[in-house]
Design a protein around this motif. Structure first.
Motif, mmCIF file in Angstrom:
data_model
loop_
_atom_site.group_PDB
_atom_site.id
_atom_site.type_symbol
_atom_site.label_atom_id
_atom_site.label_comp_id
_atom_site.label_asym_id
_atom_site.label_seq_id
_atom_site.Cartn_x
_atom_site.Cartn_y
_atom_site.Cartn_z
ATOM 1 N N SER A 144 77.374 78.912 42.139
ATOM 2 C CA SER A 144 76.207 79.708 42.548
ATOM 3 C C SER A 144 76.267 80.019 44.047
ATOM 4 N N CYS A 178 79.283 83.453 41.399
ATOM 5 C CA CYS A 178 77.956 83.963 41.058
ATOM 6 C C CYS A 178 77.224 84.499 42.280
ATOM 7 N N THR A 180 74.056 84.832 42.897
ATOM 8 C CA THR A 180 72.864 84.274 42.248
ATOM 9 C C THR A 180 71.581 85.043 42.525
ATOM 10 N N MET A 183 72.773 89.114 46.567
ATOM 11 C CA MET A 183 73.020 89.337 47.996
ATOM 12 C C MET A 183 74.373 89.996 48.258
ATOM 13 N N HIS A 208 79.899 87.259 38.416
ATOM 14 C CA HIS A 208 78.546 87.167 37.848
ATOM 15 C C HIS A 208 77.597 87.795 38.863
ATOM 16 N N HIS B 258 70.708 100.284 52.828
ATOM 17 C CA HIS B 258 71.031 98.852 52.841
ATOM 18 C C HIS B 258 72.507 98.644 52.466
ATOM 19 N N LEU B 262 75.656 97.623 55.076
ATOM 20 C CA LEU B 262 76.433 96.408 54.817
ATOM 21 C C LEU B 262 77.918 96.723 54.692
ATOM 22 N N ARG B 299 69.093 91.553 52.200
ATOM 23 C CA ARG B 299 69.839 90.387 51.691
ATOM 24 C C ARG B 299 69.738 89.186 52.624
ATOM 25 N N LEU B 300 69.515 89.412 53.909
ATOM 26 C CA LEU B 300 69.441 88.282 54.840
ATOM 27 C C LEU B 300 68.004 87.923 55.232
ATOM 28 N N GLY B 323 69.397 78.230 37.030
ATOM 29 C CA GLY B 323 70.208 79.451 36.959
ATOM 30 C C GLY B 323 71.522 79.363 37.701
ATOM 31 N N ALA B 324 72.426 80.203 37.281
ATOM 32 C CA ALA B 324 73.719 80.320 37.949
ATOM 33 C C ALA B 324 73.706 81.545 38.842
#
Lengths: 324, 324
Positions: A144, A178, A180, A183, A208, B258, B262, B299-300, B323-324
């Motif tokens: 993850s 992953c 997760t 991001m 994933h 975004h 990135l 994302r950050l 979760g994974a």
């Protein structure tokens, strides 16, 4: 010049990674029926359930019943998540084809998600690998937060490769990287995948993705470009991480397969059968699913022309200028 | 070795392509305030409004008032949609920088959307070009259904190139290829863009994606790879085609920027300012917007660890496998 389309492996995770997050308990019979339907769709692998404590994940408290009663289709790998030796023993008693172990690359997420330090997790998973080794059952490890942690931010590639190497040294056959909480971004994915393939070519590598920030399919393109041929996805886009506020679900199976089919890949998956299965989800879980393809349909599902346009052209309305 | 990031041009279309589809009339002052905010975000171009008949698109019946009262920022191109000579004259009276003409590549969609045959549309737009020619104001043509028609299905590249050529011969400076109902897929986009650039290198080429089937950002990657550097997008993902059932909106500006940021491109756009503007939309239009980035954040944007995980590790809960 090669004419055969490239073969990809699609791993369906909705009955594990999706249902574990649902508030409503899906009846055991309905779970079995769903897995049986998924078994007819052509997936390379199905993550059926999770052999965790029923207190930890009550939604999957019927893991044995589901795993024992599904009708297995030859050629499909039936995998389950196991957190520890006890879970591995329960999984083995059901004759699973593979166990999937999980830990996070980032310490904060591992503590939050698994309530352990990473070293505690690794020790526990090493014990699982020891127990499993003589059985011949395949072992995959899902890592993850491999492309970012919602509490720590960026996760260095070197850290990911380091944990991959530790598991490779234990003899696991596959690793799933992953994203997760969604991001990952394309150039990062491409770079990570290339480095992982270079560093550990002996591992079966799966990606994933989550669609939290809309990039799951773009990241899939980047991973394909780097040579990845195995992808997790979730029917209807079910899933998501309970510790990532606002997060939407896993990449949606039907959207993934739809794009890959159109781009000329051989996924082995029957998209029409997947869409039929996805259409059952809202009734099963009691709410809408993130899948946009389920609403919009295949790109070539055509719509009739409105009568005014097909039958004649009312010139007096020729000022109607709409969307581009 | 080049170190400067590649410069891209982002065209914001929410106040035209987005608001025209809204049931609620957004007050003129609110529209002006929104355009003024967007002018501070760094977009290369803003499609402000549409000089169509107020009866056809009542949502944009205040086109003159909006166009005349916004505060223009030097360097930003303010463009408007015009359907015919009357619309062009109204637009010219407001001193627009560019007019954007629209027709569809597929006959069915043109009849449905514009209530004319394509030849009738072309004749009407040719008249607009004639009227515009002596003004020196730039002319762009948006070609709808360039990557598929919801009524006819596939649209051959040769047809797209044929209509592009007819407009190029009239002397327009730019063409926007529109995936009006989100039927485009990456390899198709890449192929179409390469052929269009090869065939008509003198045209400024823009791509306009919809996220109907989740592929807008993947298609953007494909277009970038083919050499495209101009993209339409819509704040919050507003928009969508009224004749495509189930269709979601235009590619979301904040999600596009975004990803491009990135991936190391120079969009010139201030993502934080865009997100601030997008956050105003639900109140303005009275409903939620498709943007996932607005919910999930950058994302950050980091989240605190839950207290149990930061303060200590309750070993007895170490079975919690999520979760994974």
């Amino acid at each position: 010049m090669s004419t055969a389309p490239k073969r990809l492996n699609i791993h369906e995770v909705a009955t594990r990674d999706g249902l574990q997050n649902e508030a409503r308990f899906v009846d055991t019979d309905a779970k079995i029926a769903l897995v049986n339907r998924l078994s007819q769709c052509g997936f390379a692998k199905i993550e059926v359930t999770s052999f965790t404590s029923p207190r930890a994940i009550p939604a999957l408290r019927d893991a044995e019943a589901v795993m024992q009663q599904i009708t297995r289709v030859p050629g499909v790998i039936y995998t389950v998540l196991v957190p520890n030796v006890r879970g591995a023993q329960r999984a083995m008693s059901c004759g699973v084809d593979e166990v999937n172990l999980v830990m996070s690359i980032s310490e904060s997420h591992n503590r939050t998600n698994l309530r352990m330090t990473r070293e505690q997790s690794f020790a526990q998973l090493r014990d699982v690998v020891s127990v499993m080794r003589e059985t011949g059952v395949a072992i995959n490890v899902s890592l993850s937060t491999a492309m970012g942690c919602p509490m720590e931010g960026d996760v260095p590639v070197a850290k990911v490769l380091g944990w991959m190497r530790r598991f490779a040294d234990l003899g696991v056959h596959g690793i799933t990287l992953c994203d997760t909480t969604g991001m990952a971004f394309p150039s990062q994915v491409s770079d990570l995948c290339r480095q992982a393939i270079d560093a550990l070519p002996q591992l079966e590598l799966t990606l994933h993705f989550h669609n939290t920030r809309g990039m799951a399919l773009a990241n899939t393109l980047a991973a394909l470009d780097a040579g990845i041929d195995r992808f997790d996805s979730s029917l209807g886009g079910l899933g998501g991480c309970p510790y990532a506020p606002g997060a939407t679900g896993n990449v949606c199976t039907e959207e993934l397969v739809h794009m890959l089919d159109l781009d000329g890949y051989d996924t082995g998956v029957d998209l029409a059968a997947v869409l039929d299965a996805a259409a059952l989800l809202p009734d099963l879980i009691g709410h809408d699913v993130p899948s946009q393809l389920l609403k919009a349909g295949h790109r070539l599902d055509l719509h009739p022309m409105p009568a005014f346009a097909a039958d004649g052209i009312p010139e007096q309305r020729a000022f109607a200028q709409q969307g581009a």
